[in-house]
Scaffold this motif. Structure first.
Motif, PDB file in Angstrom:
ATOM      1  N   GLY A   1      -3.151  -0.812   9.021  1.00 33.39           N
ATOM      2  CA  GLY A   1      -4.181  -0.191   8.222  1.00 33.39           C
ATOM      3  C   GLY A   1      -4.586  -1.025   7.024  1.00 33.39           C
ATOM      4  O   GLY A   1      -4.445  -2.255   6.992  1.00 33.39           O
ATOM      5  N   ASP A   2      -5.097  -0.322   6.007  1.00 32.67           N
ATOM      6  CA  ASP A   2      -5.627  -0.984   4.802  1.00 32.67           C
ATOM      7  C   ASP A   2      -4.512  -1.787   4.136  1.00 32.67           C
ATOM      8  O   ASP A   2      -3.446  -1.249   3.834  1.00 32.67           O
ATOM      9  CB  ASP A   2      -6.151   0.103   3.868  1.00 32.67           C
TER      10      ASP A   2
ATOM     11  N   GLY B   1      -4.336  -2.705   1.172  1.00 32.57           N
ATOM     12  CA  GLY B   1      -4.074  -2.228  -0.173  1.00 32.57           C
ATOM     13  C   GLY B   1      -4.176  -3.321  -1.223  1.00 32.57           C
ATOM     14  O   GLY B   1      -5.162  -4.059  -1.268  1.00 32.57           O
TER      15      GLY B   1
ATOM     16  N   SER C   1       0.857  -1.194   0.000  1.00 30.73           N
ATOM     17  CA  SER C   1       0.000   0.000   0.000  1.00 30.73           C
ATOM     18  C   SER C   1       0.888   1.237   0.000  1.00 30.73           C
ATOM     19  O   SER C   1       2.121   1.138   0.053  1.00 30.73           O
ATOM     20  CB  SER C   1      -0.920  -0.011   1.229  1.00 30.73           C
TER      21      SER C   1
END
Length: 227
Positions: free
Chosen positions: A220-221, A223, A200
C-alpha cells in the motif's frame, strides 16, 4: 661402664634426650680417642679420628643451644607442652578499628555494585521495546533471512510471516498507531538499519484483521520517508 649404659626404655621425657646426647657424645669421643691411642702415630686414620672427636664437640654444643632456645617448648613434658599448644592455638586475633571499618566498607561497596549491575540489566531488558512487540515479516522480501537474523539480534523472541507472494514496491515499515512514541522511534531506527526507506500506519480491525504491532514489508501507501 655398665652402670652408665643408656637404656632407651628409661627415656620417657624429651628433656632426658639431652642427657642421652651427652652420654652418646662421651661414648663416641671415647671410642675415637681409644682407637687413636691404639693406631700408629702419624697414620691417616689416627688424624681423621682425632679431628672427628674434636669437631663433634662444637656441633653438639650448637645442637644443644638450638634445642634450649628455638625448640625449648618441645622439650617440656607432655602436660606442659599440651598447655603450651592450647595457649598458642587459642590466641585471640585483634583487629584494629580501621581494618574493621575498611572490611565493612568493602562489603557495602560490593553489595551496592551488585545492585547497580542488577538494575542495569533490568533497565536494558525494559528498554528493549522490540522484545515485547509482535512483528510480522513479508515472506517475499529478498533478504528475508537477513531480516530474521537482524530482528533476533535486536532482541525479538518471535515473528510471524505474511504476504501474498508479491514483493512490495517499497521497503515500508507499517506500524499500529497505538504504539507508544518510544516503540515507534525504536522500530523506525531498526527499520532504517536493515534498509527500509519508508514507514506508515495501519488500523488493526479494519478491512484486514492484523494482529501484529508492526509489519516489515507492508503493502500500500509508502507513507513517510525515513530520514
Amino acid at each position: 661402664m655398665s652402670d652408665q649404659s643408656i637404656k632407651p626404655e628409661k627415656i620417657t621425657k624429651p628433656i632426658q634426650l639431652l642427657g642421652a646426647w651427652l652420654a652418646g657424645l662421651f661414648s663416641i669421643d671415647s671410642c675415637f680417642l681409644f682407637a687413636v691411642a691404639n693406631l700408629n702415630q702419624g697414620s691417616l686414620e689416627s688424624y681423621a679420628l682425632t679431628i672427628a672427636a674434636i669437631v663433634n664437640v662444637p656441633i653438639f654444643l650448637i645442637a644443644v643451644f638450638l634445642l634450649q632456645t628455638k625448640f625449648r617448648p618441645e622439650l617440656q613434658e607432655d602436660s606442659y607442652y599440651s598447655t603450651y599448644l592450647n595457649q598458642k592455638t587459642n590466641e585471640k586475633v585483634v583487629v584494629s578499628k580501621t581494618d574493621a571499618h575498611i572490611a565493612e566498607l568493602s562489603s557495602i561497596i560490593a553489595g551496592l555494585k551488585a545492585k547497580i549491575e542488577k538494575t542495569d540489566d533490568q533497565g536494558l531488558q525494559e528498554n528493549n521495546v522490540i522484545k515485547h512487540l509482535n512483528i510480522g515479516i513479508n515472506s517475499a522480501l529478498p533478504d528475508l533471512e537477513e531480516v530474521k537474523l537482524k530482528l533476533k539480534e535486536a532482541g525479538a523472541t518471535s515473528y510471524s510471516l505474511f504476504g501474498n507472494g508479491d514483493m512490495p514496491t517499497n521497503r515500508v515499515l507499517a506500524m499500529s498507531p497505538r504504539l507508544s512514541d518510544k516503540a515507534q522511534h525504536e522500530l523506525i531506527g531498526f527499520a532504517q538499519q536493515i534498509g527500509f526507506t519508508h514507514f506508515s500506519y495501519y488500523e488493526p480491525g479494519g478491512d484486514e484483521d492484523i494482529e501484529e504491532d508492526a509489519l516489515l514489508g507492508g503493502y500500500g501507501d509508502p507513507g513517510r520517508a525515513i530520514l
